[in-house]
Design an enzyme around this catalytic site. Structure first.
Site, PDB file in Angstrom:
ATOM      1  N   HIS A 197      49.845  53.311  47.679  1.00 46.86           N
ATOM      2  CA  HIS A 197      50.403  52.024  47.262  1.00 46.86           C
ATOM      3  C   HIS A 197      51.064  52.177  45.895  1.00 46.86           C
ATOM      4  O   HIS A 197      52.200  51.757  45.683  1.00 46.86           O
ATOM      5  CB  HIS A 197      49.288  50.980  47.220  1.00 46.86           C
ATOM      6  CG  HIS A 197      49.740  49.602  46.856  1.00 46.86           C
ATOM      7  ND1 HIS A 197      50.547  48.837  47.667  1.00 46.86           N
ATOM      8  CD2 HIS A 197      49.477  48.846  45.754  1.00 46.86           C
ATOM      9  CE1 HIS A 197      50.777  47.671  47.082  1.00 46.86           C
ATOM     10  NE2 HIS A 197      50.144  47.648  45.917  1.00 46.86           N
ATOM     11  N   ASP A 215      44.599  47.492  46.666  1.00 50.76           N
ATOM     12  CA  ASP A 215      45.625  47.278  47.689  1.00 50.76           C
ATOM     13  C   ASP A 215      45.815  48.509  48.572  1.00 50.76           C
ATOM     14  O   ASP A 215      46.876  48.693  49.173  1.00 50.76           O
ATOM     15  CB  ASP A 215      46.959  46.922  47.032  1.00 50.76           C
ATOM     16  CG  ASP A 215      46.975  45.511  46.472  1.00 50.76           C
ATOM     17  OD1 ASP A 215      45.985  44.781  46.663  1.00 50.76           O
ATOM     18  OD2 ASP A 215      47.973  45.145  45.830  1.00 50.76           O
ATOM     19  N   ASP A 259      49.408  41.398  39.288  1.00 47.55           N
ATOM     20  CA  ASP A 259      48.457  40.486  39.916  1.00 47.55           C
ATOM     21  C   ASP A 259      47.041  41.062  39.933  1.00 47.55           C
ATOM     22  O   ASP A 259      46.106  40.404  40.396  1.00 47.55           O
ATOM     23  CB  ASP A 259      48.908  40.093  41.331  1.00 47.55           C
ATOM     24  CG  ASP A 259      49.015  41.260  42.291  1.00 47.55           C
ATOM     25  OD1 ASP A 259      49.435  42.357  41.862  1.00 47.55           O
ATOM     26  OD2 ASP A 259      48.693  41.095  43.487  1.00 47.55           O
ATOM     27  N   HIS A 293      49.580  46.908  39.022  1.00 48.10           N
ATOM     28  CA  HIS A 293      50.366  45.717  39.344  1.00 48.10           C
ATOM     29  C   HIS A 293      49.814  44.485  38.631  1.00 48.10           C
ATOM     30  O   HIS A 293      48.598  44.323  38.493  1.00 48.10           O
ATOM     31  CB  HIS A 293      50.404  45.499  40.857  1.00 48.10           C
ATOM     32  CG  HIS A 293      51.273  46.499  41.563  1.00 48.10           C
ATOM     33  ND1 HIS A 293      51.226  46.708  42.917  1.00 48.10           N
ATOM     34  CD2 HIS A 293      52.239  47.351  41.087  1.00 48.10           C
ATOM     35  CE1 HIS A 293      52.106  47.639  43.253  1.00 48.10           C
ATOM     36  NE2 HIS A 293      52.730  48.040  42.161  1.00 48.10           N
ATOM     37  N   HIS A 346      43.227  41.172  48.737  1.00 45.04           N
ATOM     38  CA  HIS A 346      44.078  40.090  49.247  1.00 45.04           C
ATOM     39  C   HIS A 346      43.523  39.552  50.566  1.00 45.04           C
ATOM     40  O   HIS A 346      42.941  40.294  51.359  1.00 45.04           O
ATOM     41  CB  HIS A 346      45.513  40.574  49.493  1.00 45.04           C
ATOM     42  CG  HIS A 346      46.273  40.863  48.243  1.00 45.04           C
ATOM     43  ND1 HIS A 346      46.966  39.897  47.547  1.00 45.04           N
ATOM     44  CD2 HIS A 346      46.453  42.018  47.561  1.00 45.04           C
ATOM     45  CE1 HIS A 346      47.547  40.443  46.489  1.00 45.04           C
ATOM     46  NE2 HIS A 346      47.241  41.738  46.473  1.00 45.04           N
TER      47      HIS A 346
END
Length: 257
Positions: free
Chosen positions: A108, A131, A56, A54, A169
């Site tokens: 994920h 994540d 990010d 991903h 996160h």
């Protein structure tokens, strides 16, 4: 060894581990915080670790290549821009004197990996889990199944209890609100929520967590607990099968904000 959480975007953390000379960074979605930290502390960038594809988590890789004096490690089956050293389950490598081992944790994303690190100074082991595992929560199922994510989390929860959990996160407070819905009588959750509110009020991260804490507060790691199974049945789980319990919890969490 020094561990630093570099804030990025709205709620990401880019993790940096350094020994005062060289640094390893994990999931650099943005190059700017990494470059600032390297310059401020006079560090050489010795390795980049990527957990999944991903943007990010990968968007800062290309600008960092010119500062990188070492390899990029990334999952063999994830679409990360080459060149990089592909890692698979149980891959082992060293960087800045620390030993890293890769764990396949699909769910994920299909090829998501985590990195288990034993620092050279024999301090607590580290888990860079991207994540997959969050404090009091877990990642959404974008490319994998509930059974895959459940199996991935079971691998992680079996690591040593003192392992520091470096999630990508800052979702802890919202995850704890959900955990309190699942187990309203769990005093550990109530106490940890108060602790995390105080940290955030002081402008500090709630991370890293530890696996010892997560085993007490994270509903996605507590699918064998009777109260958690009962709450999941109230939200669509059939029976007490742990995968069914996990799937019901994940769908319930998807509806919570």
């Amino acid at each position: 060894m020094t561990l630093i959480a570099l804030p990025a975007f709205t709620d990401n953390y880019i993790w940096m581990l350094h020994d005062g000379r060289g640094a390893v960074v994990v999931d650099p979605g943005d190059a700017a915080p990494v470059l600032s930290a390297l310059d401020a502390q006079g560090l050489a960038l010795r390795a980049i670790l990527v957990t999944h594809h991903h943007v990010d988590h990968t968007g800062g890789i290309e600008p960092l290549r010119t500062r990188l004096d070492g390899p990029i490690f990334a999952p063999a089956s994830e679409p990360v821009q080459a060149p990089f050293e592909p890692v698979r389950h149980a891959s082992r490598f060293e960087a800045i004197g620390a030993t890293f081992e890769t764990i396949d944790v699909p769910g994920h994303t299909a090829g998501h990996v985590a990195y288990f690190c034993r620092p050279a100074d024999a301090s607590e082991p580290l888990l860079f889990c991207g994540d997959t595992l969050f404090s009091a929560g877990c990642g959404r199922l974008f490319e994998g199944t509930a059974a895959q994510m459940f199996s991935s989390l079971q691998q992680l929860v079996e690591l040593p209890a003192n392992t520091r959990v470096c999630c990508a996160h800052e979702y802890t407070e919202s995850n704890l609100r959900f955990a309190q819905l699942v187990e309203p009588d769990n005093l550990d959750i109530t106490q940890h929520a108060a602790h995390c509110r105080a940290l955030r009020a002081a402008g500090k991260p709630t991370l890293p967590s530890s696996l010892a804490i997560e085993r007490r507060i994270n509903p996605f790691l507590r699918t064998a607990v009777t109260a958690v199974q009962a709450a999941a049945r109230d939200h669509g789980a059939v029976g007490v099968d742990e995968v069914a319990t996990f799937a019901a919890l994940r769908e319930w969490k998807n509806q919570c904000r």
